[in-house]
Design a protein around this motif. Structure first.
Motif, PDB file in Angstrom:
ATOM      1  N   PRO A  96       0.822  -1.216   0.000  1.00 13.54           N
ATOM      2  CA  PRO A  96       0.000   0.000   0.000  1.00 13.54           C
ATOM      3  C   PRO A  96       0.858   1.269   0.000  1.00 13.54           C
ATOM      4  N   LEU A  97       0.288   2.328  -0.525  1.00 12.74           N
ATOM      5  CA  LEU A  97       0.904   3.656  -0.466  1.00 12.74           C
ATOM      6  C   LEU A  97       0.297   4.364   0.734  1.00 12.74           C
ATOM      7  N   ARG A  98       1.121   4.736   1.674  1.00  9.73           N
ATOM      8  CA  ARG A  98       0.672   5.400   2.898  1.00  9.73           C
ATOM      9  C   ARG A  98       0.751   6.914   2.748  1.00  9.73           C
ATOM     10  N   ARG A  99      -0.324   7.594   3.103  1.00  2.00           N
ATOM     11  CA  ARG A  99      -0.352   9.065   3.076  1.00  2.00           C
ATOM     12  C   ARG A  99       0.782   9.640   3.913  1.00  2.00           C
ATOM     13  N   ASN A 100       1.043   9.016   5.036  1.00  2.00           N
ATOM     14  CA  ASN A 100       2.085   9.496   5.926  1.00  2.00           C
ATOM     15  C   ASN A 100       3.452   9.529   5.230  1.00  2.00           C
ATOM     16  N   ASN A 101       3.713   8.574   4.345  1.00  6.10           N
ATOM     17  CA  ASN A 101       4.985   8.556   3.620  1.00  6.10           C
ATOM     18  C   ASN A 101       5.103   9.755   2.687  1.00  6.10           C
ATOM     19  N   ILE A 102       3.995  10.141   2.069  1.00  5.41           N
ATOM     20  CA  ILE A 102       4.004  11.311   1.181  1.00  5.41           C
ATOM     21  C   ILE A 102       4.240  12.573   2.002  1.00  5.41           C
ATOM     22  N   LEU A 103       3.535  12.684   3.128  1.00  4.21           N
ATOM     23  CA  LEU A 103       3.700  13.859   3.988  1.00  4.21           C
ATOM     24  C   LEU A 103       5.116  13.950   4.545  1.00  4.21           C
ATOM     25  N   THR A 104       5.696  12.827   4.900  1.00  3.03           N
ATOM     26  CA  THR A 104       7.064  12.809   5.404  1.00  3.03           C
ATOM     27  C   THR A 104       8.035  13.275   4.326  1.00  3.03           C
ATOM     28  N   ALA A 105       7.819  12.831   3.088  1.00  2.00           N
ATOM     29  CA  ALA A 105       8.683  13.251   1.982  1.00  2.00           C
ATOM     30  C   ALA A 105       8.576  14.749   1.742  1.00  2.00           C
ATOM     31  N   LEU A 106       7.349  15.273   1.748  1.00  2.00           N
ATOM     32  CA  LEU A 106       7.167  16.719   1.557  1.00  2.00           C
ATOM     33  C   LEU A 106       7.777  17.492   2.715  1.00  2.00           C
ATOM     34  N   GLY A 107       7.598  17.008   3.930  1.00  2.00           N
ATOM     35  CA  GLY A 107       8.134  17.675   5.105  1.00  2.00           C
ATOM     36  C   GLY A 107       9.656  17.685   5.138  1.00  2.00           C
ATOM     37  N   GLY A 108      10.285  16.791   4.399  1.00  2.00           N
ATOM     38  CA  GLY A 108      11.738  16.717   4.359  1.00  2.00           C
ATOM     39  C   GLY A 108      12.386  17.643   3.348  1.00  2.00           C
ATOM     40  N   VAL A 109      11.580  18.373   2.589  1.00  3.57           N
ATOM     41  CA  VAL A 109      12.123  19.283   1.577  1.00  3.57           C
ATOM     42  C   VAL A 109      12.468  20.615   2.246  1.00  3.57           C
ATOM     43  N   ALA A 110      13.735  20.988   2.187  1.00  2.00           N
ATOM     44  CA  ALA A 110      14.193  22.241   2.791  1.00  2.00           C
ATOM     45  C   ALA A 110      13.505  23.427   2.128  1.00  2.00           C
ATOM     46  N   GLY A 111      12.970  24.323   2.945  1.00  3.27           N
ATOM     47  CA  GLY A 111      12.329  25.532   2.449  1.00  3.27           C
ATOM     48  C   GLY A 111      10.844  25.406   2.208  1.00  3.27           C
ATOM     49  N   LEU A 112      10.292  24.204   2.367  1.00  3.46           N
ATOM     50  CA  LEU A 112       8.863  23.984   2.128  1.00  3.46           C
ATOM     51  C   LEU A 112       8.134  23.841   3.455  1.00  3.46           C
ATOM     52  N   ILE A 113       7.033  24.551   3.575  1.00  7.67           N
ATOM     53  CA  ILE A 113       6.169  24.443   4.751  1.00  7.67           C
ATOM     54  C   ILE A 113       4.898  23.730   4.307  1.00  7.67           C
ATOM     55  N   VAL A 114       4.607  22.616   4.965  1.00  5.00           N
ATOM     56  CA  VAL A 114       3.438  21.808   4.621  1.00  5.00           C
ATOM     57  C   VAL A 114       2.429  21.948   5.750  1.00  5.00           C
ATOM     58  N   PRO A 115       1.402  22.797   5.561  1.00  2.82           N
ATOM     59  CA  PRO A 115       0.408  22.971   6.626  1.00  2.82           C
ATOM     60  C   PRO A 115      -0.455  21.724   6.811  1.00  2.82           C
ATOM     61  N   ALA A 116      -1.054  21.609   7.984  1.00  4.32           N
ATOM     62  CA  ALA A 116      -1.982  20.504   8.241  1.00  4.32           C
ATOM     63  C   ALA A 116      -3.103  20.539   7.208  1.00  4.32           C
ATOM     64  N   GLY A 117      -3.467  19.409   6.700  1.00  2.00           N
ATOM     65  CA  GLY A 117      -4.544  19.322   5.723  1.00  2.00           C
ATOM     66  C   GLY A 117      -4.121  19.624   4.302  1.00  2.00           C
ATOM     67  N   ALA A 118      -2.827  19.812   4.060  1.00  2.00           N
ATOM     68  CA  ALA A 118      -2.357  20.169   2.722  1.00  2.00           C
ATOM     69  C   ALA A 118      -2.508  19.033   1.718  1.00  2.00           C
ATOM     70  N   LEU A 119      -2.321  17.795   2.172  1.00  5.21           N
ATOM     71  CA  LEU A 119      -2.426  16.665   1.254  1.00  5.21           C
ATOM     72  C   LEU A 119      -3.894  16.334   1.024  1.00  5.21           C
ATOM     73  N   VAL A 120      -4.366  16.658  -0.164  1.00  3.82           N
ATOM     74  CA  VAL A 120      -5.767  16.482  -0.515  1.00  3.82           C
ATOM     75  C   VAL A 120      -5.999  15.115  -1.160  1.00  3.82           C
ATOM     76  N   GLU A 121      -5.070  14.709  -1.976  1.00  5.55           N
ATOM     77  CA  GLU A 121      -5.215  13.454  -2.707  1.00  5.55           C
ATOM     78  C   GLU A 121      -3.886  12.718  -2.691  1.00  5.55           C
ATOM     79  N   PRO A 122      -3.846  11.471  -2.368  1.00  4.70           N
ATOM     80  CA  PRO A 122      -4.971  10.594  -2.072  1.00  4.70           C
ATOM     81  C   PRO A 122      -5.602  10.921  -0.718  1.00  4.70           C
ATOM     82  N   ALA A 123      -6.886  10.683  -0.641  1.00  8.54           N
ATOM     83  CA  ALA A 123      -7.641  11.009   0.572  1.00  8.54           C
ATOM     84  C   ALA A 123      -7.334  10.038   1.710  1.00  8.54           C
ATOM     85  N   GLY A 124      -6.844   8.867   1.375  1.00  6.00           N
ATOM     86  CA  GLY A 124      -6.485   7.869   2.381  1.00  6.00           C
ATOM     87  C   GLY A 124      -5.351   7.023   1.854  1.00  6.00           C
ATOM     88  N   ASP A 125      -4.928   6.050   2.634  1.00 10.49           N
ATOM     89  CA  ASP A 125      -3.914   5.119   2.156  1.00 10.49           C
ATOM     90  C   ASP A 125      -4.474   4.396   0.932  1.00 10.49           C
TER      91      ASP A 125
END
Length: 167
Positions: A96-125
């Motif tokens: 499965p593709l986990r949403r948390n893995n996508i958020l972790t990848a985005l959060g690891g990008v220097a200079g990028l701020i990922v607010p809560a609720g930013a990941l719209v799609e996929p809506a779930g794992d």
């Protein structure tokens, strides 16, 4: 060749191996090559079913992304896109593709701020359909930035990484 042997009612195949190349694609030639090579590694002759996986494409959309002052926004968005592609396309066959893995990848990008609720799609794992491998393409990754009415007079304008960086 069924999945259950008629005389013992045991599974005919005790291992199902889904194979795909780096792009998430496979064909009968690749499956046969794996099947032949697998003969040397199967423990005690355990039967294995080799399945040529096909890609199951998913869209990834994040909105409201922000930037740390002093960073090149185009470069940050490109790094974010590459991070998302790496996570999604690094998902193994049948996993499965986990949403948390996508958020972790985005959060690891220097200079990028990922607010809560930013990941719209996929809506779930995302759980792959049997025989598939989850993949995405650059065109399926939409990263939308937050904008300020102070700087943009048209509030309907939504700046995305494609529009911003020409990607």
């Amino acid at each position: 060749s069924g999945l259950v042997t008629p005389d013992t009612q045991l599974p005919g195949y005790r291992v199902a191996l889904h194979v795909a190349d780096a792009n998430g694609q496979a064909n009968s030639a690749l499956a046969e090559r794996v099947r032949v090579n697998l003969q040397e590694y199967r423990a005690l002759g355990v039967p294995a079913l080799v399945v040529a996986a096909i890609p199951q494409y998913v869209d990834v959309r994040a909105t409201g992304l922000q930037f740390v002052a002093g960073y090149n926004t185009g470069s940050v968005l490109q790094q974010a896109r590459q991070a998302v592609l790496g996570v999604v396309n690094g998902t193994g066959p049948g996993l499965p593709l986990r949403r948390n893995n996508i958020l972790t990848a985005l959060g690891g990008v220097a200079g990028l701020i990922v607010p809560a609720g930013a990941l719209v799609e996929p809506a779930g794992d995302v759980v792959p359909v049997a025989g598939t491998i989850i993949r995405t393409t650059s065109e399926r990754v939409i990263l939308a930035c937050a904008y300020s009415k102070k700087y943009y007079s048209d509030p309907s304008t939504l700046w995305t990484s494609r529009a911003w960086t020409g990607v």
